[in-house]
Design a protein around this motif. Structure first.
Motif, PDB file in Angstrom:
ATOM      1  N   ALA A  57       0.833  -1.210   0.000  1.00  0.00           N
ATOM      2  CA  ALA A  57       0.000   0.000   0.000  1.00  0.00           C
ATOM      3  C   ALA A  57       0.867   1.259   0.000  1.00  0.00           C
ATOM      4  N   ALA A  58       1.927   1.272   0.793  1.00  0.00           N
ATOM      5  CA  ALA A  58       2.819   2.435   0.829  1.00  0.00           C
ATOM      6  C   ALA A  58       3.516   2.631  -0.518  1.00  0.00           C
ATOM      7  N   THR A  59       3.948   1.537  -1.132  1.00  0.00           N
ATOM      8  CA  THR A  59       4.590   1.624  -2.446  1.00  0.00           C
ATOM      9  C   THR A  59       3.641   2.219  -3.473  1.00  0.00           C
ATOM     10  N   GLY A  60       2.410   1.742  -3.473  1.00  0.00           N
ATOM     11  CA  GLY A  60       1.420   2.267  -4.412  1.00  0.00           C
ATOM     12  C   GLY A  60       1.107   3.730  -4.163  1.00  0.00           C
ATOM     13  N   ALA A  61       0.955   4.102  -2.892  1.00  0.00           N
ATOM     14  CA  ALA A  61       0.629   5.489  -2.563  1.00  0.00           C
ATOM     15  C   ALA A  61       1.763   6.429  -2.940  1.00  0.00           C
ATOM     16  N   ILE A  62       2.992   6.046  -2.640  1.00  0.00           N
ATOM     17  CA  ILE A  62       4.133   6.903  -2.983  1.00  0.00           C
ATOM     18  C   ILE A  62       4.249   7.042  -4.492  1.00  0.00           C
ATOM     19  N   THR A  63       4.057   5.946  -5.219  1.00  0.00           N
ATOM     20  CA  THR A  63       4.125   6.008  -6.680  1.00  0.00           C
ATOM     21  C   THR A  63       3.042   6.927  -7.236  1.00  0.00           C
ATOM     22  N   ALA A  64       1.840   6.826  -6.694  1.00  0.00           N
ATOM     23  CA  ALA A  64       0.723   7.615  -7.215  1.00  0.00           C
ATOM     24  C   ALA A  64       0.821   9.093  -6.855  1.00  0.00           C
ATOM     25  N   TRP A  65       1.294   9.409  -5.661  1.00  0.00           N
ATOM     26  CA  TRP A  65       1.216  10.783  -5.175  1.00  0.00           C
ATOM     27  C   TRP A  65       2.502  11.579  -5.265  1.00  0.00           C
ATOM     28  N   LEU A  66       3.640  10.943  -5.494  1.00  0.00           N
ATOM     29  CA  LEU A  66       4.907  11.679  -5.516  1.00  0.00           C
ATOM     30  C   LEU A  66       5.675  11.488  -6.830  1.00  0.00           C
ATOM     31  N   ARG A 104       3.284   7.699 -21.695  1.00  0.00           N
ATOM     32  CA  ARG A 104       2.705   6.691 -22.589  1.00  0.00           C
ATOM     33  C   ARG A 104       1.255   6.372 -22.195  1.00  0.00           C
ATOM     34  N   LEU A 105       1.011   6.239 -20.904  1.00  0.00           N
ATOM     35  CA  LEU A 105      -0.363   5.971 -20.465  1.00  0.00           C
ATOM     36  C   LEU A 105      -1.285   7.138 -20.815  1.00  0.00           C
ATOM     37  N   ALA A 106      -0.821   8.361 -20.579  1.00  0.00           N
ATOM     38  CA  ALA A 106      -1.644   9.538 -20.898  1.00  0.00           C
ATOM     39  C   ALA A 106      -1.888   9.632 -22.400  1.00  0.00           C
ATOM     40  N   ALA A 107      -0.874   9.325 -23.205  1.00  0.00           N
ATOM     41  CA  ALA A 107      -1.026   9.382 -24.664  1.00  0.00           C
ATOM     42  C   ALA A 107      -2.021   8.341 -25.167  1.00  0.00           C
ATOM     43  N   ARG A 108      -2.162   7.255 -24.448  1.00  0.00           N
ATOM     44  CA  ARG A 108      -3.116   6.215 -24.830  1.00  0.00           C
ATOM     45  C   ARG A 108      -4.517   6.497 -24.286  1.00  0.00           C
ATOM     46  N   GLY A 109      -4.679   7.628 -23.632  1.00  0.00           N
ATOM     47  CA  GLY A 109      -5.997   8.022 -23.148  1.00  0.00           C
ATOM     48  C   GLY A 109      -6.375   7.468 -21.786  1.00  0.00           C
ATOM     49  N   VAL A 110      -5.406   6.971 -21.033  1.00  0.00           N
ATOM     50  CA  VAL A 110      -5.697   6.442 -19.705  1.00  0.00           C
ATOM     51  C   VAL A 110      -5.944   7.617 -18.763  1.00  0.00           C
ATOM     52  N   ARG A 111      -7.106   7.614 -18.119  1.00  0.00           N
ATOM     53  CA  ARG A 111      -7.394   8.653 -17.141  1.00  0.00           C
ATOM     54  C   ARG A 111      -6.674   8.320 -15.853  1.00  0.00           C
ATOM     55  N   ARG A 112      -6.112   9.334 -15.222  1.00  0.00           N
ATOM     56  CA  ARG A 112      -5.365   9.183 -13.966  1.00  0.00           C
ATOM     57  C   ARG A 112      -4.233   8.148 -14.080  1.00  0.00           C
ATOM     58  N   PRO A 113      -3.270   8.397 -14.940  1.00  0.00           N
ATOM     59  CA  PRO A 113      -2.190   7.411 -15.111  1.00  0.00           C
ATOM     60  C   PRO A 113      -1.388   7.167 -13.834  1.00  0.00           C
ATOM     61  N   ARG A 114      -1.206   8.182 -12.992  1.00  0.00           N
ATOM     62  CA  ARG A 114      -0.443   7.984 -11.758  1.00  0.00           C
ATOM     63  C   ARG A 114      -1.160   7.004 -10.821  1.00  0.00           C
ATOM     64  N   LEU A 115      -2.468   7.076 -10.782  1.00  0.00           N
ATOM     65  CA  LEU A 115      -3.226   6.151  -9.950  1.00  0.00           C
ATOM     66  C   LEU A 115      -2.999   4.717 -10.419  1.00  0.00           C
ATOM     67  N   TRP A 116      -3.065   4.484 -11.721  1.00  0.00           N
ATOM     68  CA  TRP A 116      -2.871   3.139 -12.250  1.00  0.00           C
ATOM     69  C   TRP A 116      -1.426   2.676 -12.081  1.00  0.00           C
ATOM     70  N   MET A 117      -0.491   3.612 -12.154  1.00  0.00           N
ATOM     71  CA  MET A 117       0.904   3.253 -11.890  1.00  0.00           C
ATOM     72  C   MET A 117       1.069   2.828 -10.431  1.00  0.00           C
ATOM     73  N   GLY A 118       0.370   3.510  -9.536  1.00  0.00           N
ATOM     74  CA  GLY A 118       0.415   3.140  -8.119  1.00  0.00           C
ATOM     75  C   GLY A 118      -0.186   1.774  -7.868  1.00  0.00           C
ATOM     76  N   VAL A 119      -1.285   1.478  -8.532  1.00  0.00           N
ATOM     77  CA  VAL A 119      -1.910   0.157  -8.394  1.00  0.00           C
ATOM     78  C   VAL A 119      -0.948  -0.926  -8.895  1.00  0.00           C
ATOM     79  N   GLY A 120      -0.301  -0.653 -10.031  1.00  0.00           N
ATOM     80  CA  GLY A 120       0.666  -1.609 -10.570  1.00  0.00           C
ATOM     81  C   GLY A 120       1.857  -1.804  -9.646  1.00  0.00           C
ATOM     82  N   ALA A 121       2.375  -0.709  -9.090  1.00  0.00           N
ATOM     83  CA  ALA A 121       3.519  -0.802  -8.178  1.00  0.00           C
ATOM     84  C   ALA A 121       3.148  -1.581  -6.921  1.00  0.00           C
TER      85      ALA A 121
END
Length: 155
Positions: free
Chosen positions: A20-29, A103-120
């Motif tokens: 959870a901490a890894t995902g939150a840090i990835t998404a928010w920082l 790349r995520l934003a260019a593909r039309g993904v909304r909130r790419p940082r959130l999805w990066m956090g989920v992946g992390a």
């Protein structure tokens, strides 16, 4: 009461909190949005931490008190190289992070940082589970030395 061990094959609260901490840090920082000074302070700090750890760890007395210590000049050189490598890898990771977000934003993904956090978070949890599974496997015996230049050389 006995101390908990990491032999269970399922994640525990520590693994879930780390994920959870890894995902939150990835998404928010997103570090690539920081000032250049802050970015290089972070990368340099990681490098300095790695170099310091190598220096301190290299000076700790080994299990074999008869072993010769590593010369301080050699240890300092290795620690400096590790610090530079850590700084470079940190900077490379920041570049990869920015690239994935673009790349995520260019593909039309909304909130790419959130999805990066989920992946992390998912990767972190998967690594914890893999570590636990590896700890539960019995050790394999070392393979026999079958080289021709070993102590039992035949042929």
């Amino acid at each position: 009461m006995t101390a908990p061990t990491r032999t269970s094959r399922t994640p525990d609260l520590t693994d879930l909190a780390t994920a959870a901490a890894t995902g939150a840090i990835t998404a928010w920082l997103p570090a690539h949005r920081w000032s250049r000074r802050a970015q290089w302070s972070m990368h340099g700090g990681f490098g300095a931490l790695a170099a310091t750890g190598a220096l301190v760890g290299g000076r700790v007395r080994r299990r074999d008190p008869q072993a010769e210590p590593v010369p301080i000049a050699t240890l300092a050189g290795l620690a400096g190289a590790l610090g530079l490598l850590t700084t470079a890898v940190s900077r490379g990771g920041q570049g990869a992070d920015a690239w994935v977000e673009r790349r995520l934003a260019a593909r039309g993904v909304r909130r790419p940082r959130l999805w990066m956090g989920v992946g992390a978070a998912g990767i972190s949890l998967a690594m914890s589970v893999a570590e636990r599974r590896a700890a539960t496997r019995p050790e394999r015996p070392a393979p026999e030395d079958t080289t021709l230049d070993g102590p039992d050389a035949r042929g």
